[in-house]
Design a protein around this motif. Structure first.
Motif, short mmCIF file in Angstrom:
data_model
loop_
_atom_site.label_atom_id
_atom_site.label_comp_id
_atom_site.label_asym_id
_atom_site.label_seq_id
_atom_site.Cartn_x
_atom_site.Cartn_y
_atom_site.Cartn_z
N GLU A 1 0.78 -1.27 -0.02
CA GLU A 1 0.00 -0.05 -0.07
C GLU A 1 0.78 1.28 -0.17
OE1 GLU A 1 -3.39 0.94 -0.40
OE2 GLU A 1 -3.56 -1.28 -0.99
N ASP B 1 1.64 5.09 0.47
CA ASP B 1 1.11 6.19 1.68
C ASP B 1 0.75 7.41 0.83
OD1 ASP B 1 3.28 7.63 1.08
OD2 ASP B 1 4.14 7.21 2.90
N GLU C 1 1.29 10.34 0.68
CA GLU C 1 2.44 11.30 0.19
C GLU C 1 3.06 10.67 -1.07
OE1 GLU C 1 6.62 12.88 2.20
OE2 GLU C 1 4.81 13.24 3.28
N ASP C 2 3.38 9.74 -1.25
CA ASP C 2 4.01 8.66 -2.23
C ASP C 2 3.08 8.77 -3.64
OD1 ASP C 2 6.27 8.42 -1.07
OD2 ASP C 2 5.90 6.13 -0.68
#
Length: 89
Positions: free
Chosen positions: A16, A18, A20-21
């Motif tokens: 998964e 995050d 921000e990524d």
């Protein structure tokens, strides 16, 4: 670009991302689409080749893994293996 989308889908399945990524990945995808459009619009074939090689060099830098992956991908493209459904890299 379809290969990039496939890699993103595979990556999402494994891990998964995050938030921000995900934002960074979306920006990279948007910028890469713009970059490839500009590259395709170059009239000089030599300039297009030189620019593509420069981009590859900048992406790979000294990363041996990326260098190996890029080399394998290019050899697959050269020998036409990317169209063969039964071929596993």
């Amino acid at each position: 670009m379809e290969d990039f989308e496939d890699m993103v889908i595979l990556e999402e399945d494994e891990d998964e991302l995050d938030a921000e990524d995900e934002v960074k990945l979306a920006e990279i995808y948007k910028l890469s689409n713009k970059l490839f459009k500009l590259l395709e619009d170059l009239k000089s074939h030599e300039l297009r080749e030189a620019t593509a090689l420069m981009i590859i060099r900048e992406l790979v830098e000294d990363d041996k893994l990326l260098l190996g992956l890029a080399s394998k991908m290019l050899s697959d493209l050269i020998y036409g293996f990317e169209d063969d459904e039964s071929y596993v890299s």
